[in-house]
Design an enzyme around this catalytic site. Sequence first.
Site, PDB file in Angstrom:
ATOM      1  CG  HIS A  33      -6.450   1.277  -2.532  1.00 52.01           C
ATOM      2  ND1 HIS A  33      -6.787   2.603  -2.725  1.00 52.01           N
ATOM      3  CD2 HIS A  33      -7.539   0.691  -1.976  1.00 52.01           C
ATOM      4  CE1 HIS A  33      -8.028   2.804  -2.325  1.00 52.01           C
ATOM      5  NE2 HIS A  33      -8.508   1.673  -1.854  1.00 52.01           N
ATOM      6  N   GLY A 143      -7.039  -3.427   4.442  1.00 53.31           N
ATOM      7  CA  GLY A 143      -6.367  -2.388   5.221  1.00 53.31           C
ATOM      8  C   GLY A 143      -6.956  -2.257   6.614  1.00 53.31           C
TER       9      GLY A 143
END
Length: 276
Positions: A33, A143
Site C-alpha cells: 500500500h 496494485g
Amino acid sequence: MKIIRTVAELRAATEVAGRIALVPTMGNLHAGHLSLVQQARQHADCVVTSIFVNPLQFGPNEDYASYPRTFEVDCQKLEAAGCDIVFAPTVDALYPVPQQVTVNPPPIANDLCGAFRPGHFAGVLTVVLKLMNIVQPDVAVFGKKDYQQLFIIRAMVEQLNVPVQIIGAEIVRAGDALALSSRNSYLSDPERMAAVQLNRALQGVRDGLAAGRREFAALEQAAQQALAAAGWKVDYVTVREAATLAPATADTRYFVILGAAWLGRTRLIDNIEYAA
Ligand code: PAF
C-alpha cells in the site's frame, strides 16, 4: 496529515488542493500500500488515501467482520509515506441510505475470482466510483496484485467516461516472494512458511511458457496438482492474455498467469506477467 470522516469535510479539504491522487485501501496497510502512496505522490500535489472496509464487496460467509482493522498504525505509516489526507468514512457516512444503485460490472467479473465471490466486483466498482465522485481525483493508484480488479476498474473508467487516470502499481513481495497482502496476517507461522508455494506454482507455469510450452491446460493442471499435494484448496490457476484476460491462445505473446487458493482458512491470490 488530515484525518477526515465525512464527505462534506473531504470536499472542503480538497477544494483548493491542486492535482489530487487517490489511493483506495481497506486499511491494514503494508509496504505494498505504501508503494501506492509513493507513486501517487509523484503524480499529484495532494494524496488522499481512503481507508474503508467496504461491506458491499464481501459475501455473507466472507471475512468482513474479522478483516484486520489497524487504523492508528495505518495513519502513522501514511504520514511517514507522505500522504496528505486520510479519508476514513464510517459505513453510514458512505452508505447513508441502502445502496440500491450499483455498478454493473462487465462479464469478466463473473470469471476468475468473481466465479468464487459472487457480487464482489459489483461491490468494488460501486465503492470505487463513489470514492472517485467524492474525492474527484486526477489519478487513482491500484496494485497489480488484484489484477482482475485493476482490469475491471479500468473498464469502468473507460466505459463510463470517468475522468480519472488509472495507474497500476507493481506487486510488492516479501523476501521469499510472497505477495504482500493484508490477509497474510491470518496465516499461522507454518502457513506463512508454506505460503510462497502459490507463487512457486505460478512460476512453474511461467517457466513452462518460457520453455516454449503452449499446452495451457496441462501447465495449469500441474500447478494445481502441486498446490493440492501441498495441502492447498485451489480455486484456480489459469493462463490468460494480459491485455484482455481472455484465455491464452497460440498467438498470445503477453501473458498473465493468475492463481487463487486457500491455505487453511486464508484465501491468497497472486499473478505473474510474462512477455514471450
Ligand atoms: O483492493 C482493495 O483494497 C479494495 O478492493 C478497494 C479497491 C479499496 C475497494 O474497496
